[in-house]
Design an enzyme around this catalytic site. Structure first.
Site: not given
Ligand code: PGA
Length: 249
Positions: A9, A11, A97, A99, A167, A173, A211
Site C-alpha cells: 500500500n 499510500k 483503510h 486512514e 490492521e 506506521g 508495521s
Molecule cells: P505500515 O502501514 O506498514 O506503514 O504500518 C500499513 C498500512 O497502513 O496498510
C-alpha cells in the site's frame, strides 16, 4: 489451501519515475524468482495506476486501487469509481483503510457499499478493519472488530472476491505490532465471524497489516490464519518489500 498474499500500500507516495522504477524492480524479481509461494499486489496512488500496470504487465504482479466510491459513476468530484479502477488495470481495491475511516469519516456502511461496488466491477475487495489503542486498552478489540466485519462485508462476498485485512490502528506506521498471540486470536475470531457471512470462510485470505517489516515478517506471517501482509512504509523500498515476501517461501 490459502496462498500467501503480499500487498504493498503505497499510500500518497510516489511520482511517475520512482513508481515505475519500484514496480519494474519488483516485476523483475518476480520473473526471476521462478515459482514462489505468494501472490503479489501493488496498490499505488491513482495517478500511478496506469504506469504501474504497464511496468508489471509481463510479470505475475497484480495492481490495485487504494479506495473506490460506493457508486459506479456520477457527480462525485475527486472520487474514483470501481469500474474506472478495473479499466486502469486493477484487479483489487483496498476499502475501509483506517486512514479513510479516520481521515474521511468513512463508516462501516460506506465501506460495505464500496466493497459491493468493487464486486460489481469484478474487483476483489480488500476490506480493512482495526481497533484503536483506546479500544484495545479497554479490552474491546474483539468486539469492535467483530462488529466491523459484520457491518463492512457486503452480501455476495465470497472467498474469491473478498480479502480481509486486520490492521490495528495503533500499529500502522508506528513500529509497534500486537503480540503473535493477539494476532492469532484476532484472525481466528475473524474467520469464525466470516462463517456467518460467506460460504467458504476457510478459503478467505485474512491479511495482517501494521508495521510489517523484514525483521518481524516471519513471526507474523507464520501464524495460523495469517494469510499475508498489507504493507505500508516497507512497501516503498524494493529490498524491504521483497524480503517480507520471501519469508513466505
Ligand atoms: P505500515 O502501514 O506498514 O506503514 O504500518 C500499513 C498500512 O497502513 O496498510
Amino acid at each position: 489451501m490459502r496462498r500467501k498474499f503480499i500487498v504493498g500500500n503505497w499510500k500518497m507516495h510516489g511520482l511517475r519515475e520512482g513508481g515505475a522504477t519500484l514496480a519494474s524492480d519488483l516485476a523483475g524479481r518476480m520473473l526471476g524468482a521462478g515459482p514462489v509461494a505468494f501472490d503479489m499486489l501493488l496498490c499505488p496512488p491513482a495517478t500511478l495506476l496506469h504506469t504501474v500496470a504497464q511496468a508489471v504487465a509481463d510479470a505475475p504482479v497484480k495492481v490495485g486501487g487504494q479506495d473506490c466510491h460506493g457508486k459506479d459513476s456520477g457527480a462525485h468530484t475527486g472520487d474514483i469509481g470501481a469500474p474506472m479502477l478495473a479499466d486502469a488495470g486493477c484487479s483489487h481495491v483496498i476499502v475501509g483503510h483506517s486512514e479513510r475511516r479516520q481521515g474521511h469519516g468513512e463508516l462501516s456502511a460506506d465501506v460495505k457499499a464500496k466493497a459491493a461496488a468493487a464486486h460489481r466491477a469484478g474487483l476483489v475487495a480488500i476490506v480493512c478493519v482495526g481497533e484503536t489503542e483506546a479500544e484495545r486498552d479497554a479490552g474491546r478489540a474483539m468486539d469492535v472488530i467483530a462488529r466491523m466485519i459484520d457491518d463492512s462485508v457486503p452480501d455476495g462476498a465470497t472467498a474469491a472476491n473478498t480479502v480481509v485485512a486486520y490492521e490495528p490502528v495503533w500499529a500502522i506506521g508506528t513500529g509497534r505490532t500486537p503480540t503473535p498471540g493477539d494476532v492469532a486470536a484476532m484472525h481466528s475470531m475473524i474467520r469464525r465471524r466470516l462463517a456467518t457471512l460467506v460460504d467458504q470462510p476457510d478459503a478467505v485470505r485474512i491479511l495482517y497489516g501494521g508495521s510489517v517489516k523484514p525483521d518481524n515478517a516471519a513471526s507474523l506471517l507464520h501464524i495460523d490464519d495469517v494469510d499475508g501482509a498489507l504493507v505500508g512504509g516497507a512497501s516503498l523500498k524494493a529490498d524491504e518489500f521483497w524480503a517480507i515476501a520471501e519469508t513466505c517461501r
